[in-house]
Motif scaffolding. Structure first.
Motif, mmCIF file in Angstrom:
data_model
loop_
_atom_site.group_PDB
_atom_site.id
_atom_site.type_symbol
_atom_site.label_atom_id
_atom_site.label_comp_id
_atom_site.label_asym_id
_atom_site.label_seq_id
_atom_site.Cartn_x
_atom_site.Cartn_y
_atom_site.Cartn_z
ATOM 1 N N LEU A 74 4.777 -30.059 -47.310
ATOM 2 C CA LEU A 74 5.425 -29.089 -46.426
ATOM 3 C C LEU A 74 4.377 -28.278 -45.672
ATOM 4 C CD1 LEU A 74 8.304 -27.880 -48.788
ATOM 5 C CD2 LEU A 74 8.375 -29.665 -47.024
ATOM 6 N N ALA A 75 3.276 -27.948 -46.365
ATOM 7 C CA ALA A 75 2.177 -27.266 -45.689
ATOM 8 C C ALA A 75 1.558 -28.178 -44.631
ATOM 9 C CB ALA A 75 1.122 -26.834 -46.703
ATOM 10 N N LEU A 76 1.427 -29.470 -44.933
ATOM 11 C CA LEU A 76 0.893 -30.423 -43.960
ATOM 12 C C LEU A 76 1.742 -30.443 -42.696
ATOM 13 C CD1 LEU A 76 -0.066 -33.548 -46.119
ATOM 14 C CD2 LEU A 76 -1.612 -31.892 -45.053
ATOM 15 N N ALA A 77 3.048 -30.234 -42.861
ATOM 16 C CA ALA A 77 3.967 -30.250 -41.721
ATOM 17 C C ALA A 77 3.995 -28.925 -40.974
ATOM 18 C CB ALA A 77 5.372 -30.606 -42.200
ATOM 19 N N GLY A 78 3.219 -27.941 -41.420
ATOM 20 C CA GLY A 78 3.165 -26.654 -40.756
ATOM 21 C C GLY A 78 4.275 -25.703 -41.136
ATOM 22 N N LEU A 79 4.973 -25.986 -42.254
ATOM 23 C CA LEU A 79 6.070 -25.126 -42.688
ATOM 24 C C LEU A 79 5.541 -23.970 -43.535
ATOM 25 C CD1 LEU A 79 8.688 -27.881 -43.592
ATOM 26 C CD2 LEU A 79 8.558 -26.499 -41.510
ATOM 27 N N SER A 80 6.256 -22.882 -43.531
ATOM 28 C CA SER A 80 5.840 -21.673 -44.237
ATOM 29 C C SER A 80 6.048 -21.807 -45.733
ATOM 30 C CB SER A 80 6.627 -20.471 -43.721
ATOM 31 O OG SER A 80 6.319 -19.316 -44.477
ATOM 32 N N ALA A 81 5.110 -21.262 -46.490
ATOM 33 C CA ALA A 81 5.269 -21.205 -47.947
ATOM 34 C C ALA A 81 6.183 -20.059 -48.352
ATOM 35 C CB ALA A 81 3.916 -21.033 -48.623
ATOM 36 N N GLY A 82 6.386 -19.095 -47.484
ATOM 37 C CA GLY A 82 7.142 -17.918 -47.844
ATOM 38 C C GLY A 82 8.398 -17.732 -47.008
ATOM 39 N N THR A 128 8.550 -8.028 -60.937
ATOM 40 C CA THR A 128 8.845 -8.955 -59.843
ATOM 41 C C THR A 128 8.136 -8.550 -58.561
ATOM 42 O OG1 THR A 128 10.800 -7.719 -59.125
ATOM 43 C CG2 THR A 128 11.140 -9.423 -60.796
ATOM 44 N N ALA A 129 8.092 -9.499 -57.647
ATOM 45 C CA ALA A 129 7.532 -9.229 -56.322
ATOM 46 C C ALA A 129 8.111 -10.240 -55.346
ATOM 47 C CB ALA A 129 6.010 -9.326 -56.336
ATOM 48 N N VAL A 130 8.218 -9.838 -54.093
ATOM 49 C CA VAL A 130 8.567 -10.748 -53.004
ATOM 50 C C VAL A 130 7.476 -10.616 -51.952
ATOM 51 C CG1 VAL A 130 10.232 -11.389 -51.245
ATOM 52 C CG2 VAL A 130 11.036 -10.510 -53.453
ATOM 53 N N VAL A 131 6.875 -11.739 -51.591
ATOM 54 C CA VAL A 131 5.746 -11.740 -50.670
ATOM 55 C C VAL A 131 6.165 -12.418 -49.372
ATOM 56 C CG1 VAL A 131 3.367 -12.461 -50.295
ATOM 57 C CG2 VAL A 131 4.140 -11.863 -52.606
ATOM 58 N N ASP A 132 6.051 -11.694 -48.275
ATOM 59 C CA ASP A 132 6.298 -12.271 -46.952
ATOM 60 C C ASP A 132 4.979 -12.818 -46.428
ATOM 61 O OD1 ASP A 132 9.114 -11.702 -46.549
ATOM 62 O OD2 ASP A 132 8.525 -9.596 -46.512
ATOM 63 N N VAL A 133 4.809 -14.107 -46.551
ATOM 64 C CA VAL A 133 3.562 -14.746 -46.158
ATOM 65 C C VAL A 133 3.902 -16.068 -45.490
ATOM 66 C CG1 VAL A 133 3.308 -15.832 -48.420
ATOM 67 C CG2 VAL A 133 1.287 -15.536 -46.976
ATOM 68 N N PHE A 134 3.146 -16.427 -44.453
ATOM 69 C CA PHE A 134 3.413 -17.680 -43.749
ATOM 70 C C PHE A 134 2.428 -18.770 -44.151
ATOM 71 C CE2 PHE A 134 2.670 -20.711 -40.337
ATOM 72 C CZ PHE A 134 3.963 -21.176 -40.095
ATOM 73 N N ALA A 135 1.146 -18.520 -43.970
ATOM 74 C CA ALA A 135 0.138 -19.555 -44.181
ATOM 75 C C ALA A 135 0.064 -19.948 -45.656
ATOM 76 C CB ALA A 135 -1.223 -19.067 -43.714
ATOM 77 N N PRO A 136 0.227 -21.221 -45.995
ATOM 78 C CA PRO A 136 0.164 -21.650 -47.395
ATOM 79 C C PRO A 136 -1.160 -21.314 -48.081
ATOM 80 C CG PRO A 136 1.231 -23.342 -46.080
ATOM 81 C CD PRO A 136 0.691 -22.321 -45.118
ATOM 82 N N ALA A 137 -2.284 -21.426 -47.360
ATOM 83 C CA ALA A 137 -3.575 -21.103 -47.974
ATOM 84 C C ALA A 137 -3.641 -19.638 -48.362
ATOM 85 C CB ALA A 137 -4.713 -21.454 -47.015
ATOM 86 N N ARG A 138 -3.100 -18.776 -47.514
ATOM 87 C CA ARG A 138 -3.053 -17.350 -47.832
ATOM 88 C C ARG A 138 -2.082 -17.096 -48.991
ATOM 89 N NH1 ARG A 138 -5.760 -12.903 -48.439
ATOM 90 N NH2 ARG A 138 -4.638 -11.010 -47.864
#
Length: 362
Positions: free
Chosen positions: A143-151, A162-172
């Motif tokens: 999914l990361a290879l396809a450019g999709l968000s991890a978050g 608990t936590a909710v993280v708004d993050v786009f880049a999978p590496a981040r």
């Protein structure tokens, strides 16, 4: 066509999940298998395994998986509601209901966790995943290879925080989630990669749960070891089986490369048939197999171990001096052999053994 998994399916799935992920800790997979079997008996039925194509293309799904930072799950056993909490948090953040779950990796404990979560929540277990094997990093997905968000990513720790993280880049996402897992108590139950069924079907490894069950059916059967290998070759495209005896195991003093798994080590074995020297380079899993100095298999190839007497699944803790094992290699999902796929995972192996020239390791 969707179908309800039974107790035998779950047992076979566990065997398959351990086979495609040669790790130290197979006990966590077995614990979740046993928990799921007990729940099936209590509820009178297993979870629904749904092909991706059986869902509405717009249906929102999420990956389910543990992320740990130093603490094994067996050291602080989950209570059982951590993933339900993470799913509820993710649904709240997305503002839409989730209509299916899939494992972050269709291998090892995360494959079994997804089965248990599907049964607990009543959500379908979608027959796909974004790895097709196990990789150590949250960012190493198709999914990361396809450019999709991890978050967004929802996390629940062993103490209930608990936590909710708004993050786009999978590496981040990998860096943040790993750090949070440490702060939350050593591991985190995560719901990540919220994608539609259409996106999962287009970019995931489709049919990976069914494949694990089929592997388990072969390995759990009463067939002779060689007959099992014939059937596995037909199913997986096995490239090599080497029967070898362990002659040396060493922990390496060099530090792990930042951002990659810890505990680099290696094992040396001698091929019983031809006297070839086999070296396995290990970093939480087997990254590379070298035979007489030439690389025979390297991540993303799957390199795993079984016991020759019955083809039962072995693990890294079976690499003790004098033990005889069968080393098996087969290709991973096709996405990992693209230029982008190789760039994402092969540096793990290269950082263990150094540059490779002419097919030989220096």
């Amino acid at each position: 066509m969707s179908r309800r998994l039974n107790a035998a399916d779950v047992g076979h799935l566990c065997t398959g999940a351990m086979f495609v992920a040669c790790t130290i800790d197979h006990e966590s997979s077995k614990q979740y298998r046993d928990m799921t079997l007990a729940l099936i008996e209590l509820q009178g039925g297993g979870p629904v395994l749904a092909p991706v194509g059986s869902l509405d293309p717009a249906a929102m799904t999420t990956s389910i998986g543990f992320v740990n930072q130093g603490l094994m799950f067996s050291e602080m056993i989950p209570v059982g509601d951590e993933f339900e909490t993470a799913i509820a948090l993710l649904q709240e953040r997305l503002g839409v209901p989730l209509q299916g779950v899939f494992p972050l990796a269709a291998a090892s404990v995360n494959a079994m966790v997804a089965v248990s979560v599907a049964l607990q929540t009543g959500l379908p277990l979608v027959d796909a995943d974004p790895m097709g094997r196990v990789f150590p990093l949250v960012s190493q997905t198709t999914l990361a290879l396809a450019g999709l968000s991890a978050g967004p990513i929802a996390l629940t720790g062993p103490t209930g925080e608990t936590a909710v993280v708004d993050v786009f880049a999978p590496a981040r996402a990998e860096r943040i989630v790993r750090a949070l897992a440490s702060e939350l108590g050593g591991w985190a139950a995560t719901a990540s990669y919220p994608v539609t069924a259409a996106q999962l079907g287009a970019h995931g490894v489709v049919g990976s749960i069914t494949r694990l069950i089929e592997i388990g059916q072969i390995l759990d059967s009463s067939l002779h070891t060689q007959q099992k290998y014939v059937r596995l070759t037909s199913l997986l495209g096995i490239r090599k089986v080497i029967r070898a005896r362990v002659t040396d195991v060493e922990g390496l003093s060099r530090p792990s490369v930042p951002g990659l798994p810890d505990r680099p080590s290696s094992a040396t074995l001698v091929d019983e048939a031809q006297g070839r020297i086999v070296r396995l380079e290990i970093q939480n899993e087997i990254l590379m197999m070298i035979v007489d100095g030439a690389i025979q298999a390297v991540i993303p190839d799957v390199i795993t171990l079984v016991r020759p007497e019955d083809a039962s699944v072995a693990g890294l803790d079976d690499l003790w001096v004098g033990n005889k094992l069968d080393l098996i290699t087969f290709p991973a999902a096709a996405q990992w052999y693209t230029a982008a796929g190789r760039a994402l995972v092969e540096p793990m192996a290269m950082n263990v053994v150094g540059p490779v020239r002419g097919g030989r390791a220096r």
